[in-house]
Design a protein around this motif. Structure first.
Motif, PDB file in Angstrom:
ATOM      1  N   GLU A   8       0.813  -1.214   0.000  1.00 34.19           N
ATOM      2  CA  GLU A   8       0.000   0.000   0.000  1.00 34.19           C
ATOM      3  C   GLU A   8       0.849   1.268   0.000  1.00 34.19           C
ATOM      4  N   ASN A   9       2.060   1.195   0.556  1.00 37.70           N
ATOM      5  CA  ASN A   9       2.908   2.374   0.676  1.00 37.70           C
ATOM      6  C   ASN A   9       3.894   2.532  -0.481  1.00 37.70           C
ATOM      7  N   VAL A  10       3.768   1.755  -1.497  1.00 32.81           N
ATOM      8  CA  VAL A  10       4.720   1.773  -2.611  1.00 32.81           C
ATOM      9  C   VAL A  10       4.330   2.845  -3.622  1.00 32.81           C
ATOM     10  N   ASN A  11       5.345   3.552  -4.083  1.00 30.92           N
ATOM     11  CA  ASN A  11       5.149   4.511  -5.171  1.00 30.92           C
ATOM     12  C   ASN A  11       5.186   3.712  -6.463  1.00 30.92           C
ATOM     13  N   ASP A  14       7.850   4.235  -9.319  1.00 28.76           N
ATOM     14  CA  ASP A  14       9.245   3.820  -9.157  1.00 28.76           C
ATOM     15  C   ASP A  14       9.309   2.300  -9.257  1.00 28.76           C
ATOM     16  N   LYS A  15       9.722   1.803 -10.421  1.00 31.59           N
ATOM     17  CA  LYS A  15       9.721   0.371 -10.715  1.00 31.59           C
ATOM     18  C   LYS A  15      10.574  -0.418  -9.719  1.00 31.59           C
ATOM     19  N   ASN A  16      11.778   0.048  -9.422  1.00 31.09           N
ATOM     20  CA  ASN A  16      12.658  -0.683  -8.510  1.00 31.09           C
ATOM     21  C   ASN A  16      12.054  -0.815  -7.117  1.00 31.09           C
ATOM     22  N   LYS A  17      11.489   0.280  -6.601  1.00 32.22           N
ATOM     23  CA  LYS A  17      10.861   0.227  -5.277  1.00 32.22           C
ATOM     24  C   LYS A  17       9.657  -0.716  -5.289  1.00 32.22           C
ATOM     25  N   TYR A  18       8.931  -0.676  -6.378  1.00 34.69           N
ATOM     26  CA  TYR A  18       7.767  -1.551  -6.501  1.00 34.69           C
ATOM     27  C   TYR A  18       8.205  -3.012  -6.493  1.00 34.69           C
TER      28      TYR A  18
END
Length: 118
Positions: A8-11, A14-18
């Protein structure tokens, strides 16, 4: 489940963060799965132990009851009243202990399921 917050907290932009978040979420799920498998084995063994104890208790009670049965068979009509009271007490005792054993198993499962939830 707190692990859901990771996604839920993912941007999403931003592919890498996802990707990292999905991997972290999958890792947390694997931990949870492993934990539950381990708890399941503990519960299964505990349930087996409980059943074996109750089965042994009931087997002993049945043997005791059968001794009274044999005593009744060997007792003459004239002595029947003497044996009847003693046997009635024994039958009542076995009935009570049997009900307690079954209730204990039922309550034990409730306890184990509650323990598994935690």
């Amino acid at each position: 489940m707190k692990e859901i917050e990771i996604l839920e907290n993912v941007n999403i932009n931003d592919k890498n963060k996802y990707e990292e978040s999905i991997k972290a979420f999958a890792d947390k799920l694997e931990e949870k799965i492993s934990f539950l498998k381990h708890r399941k084995e503990e519960v299964e063994q505990s349930a087996k132990d409980t059943f074996n104890e109750k089965i042994e208790l009931l087997r002993q009670k049945k043997e005791s009851l059968m001794k009274h049965y044999e005593k009744i068979k060997e007792t003459s009509e004239s002595k029947w009243n003497d044996v009847k009271e003693e046997t009635s007490k024994k039958v009542d005792e076995v009935k009570t202990e049997t009900e307690t054993a079954y209730t204990g198993i039922r309550d034990g499962f409730s306890y184990l399921f509650d323990k598994l939830k935690n």
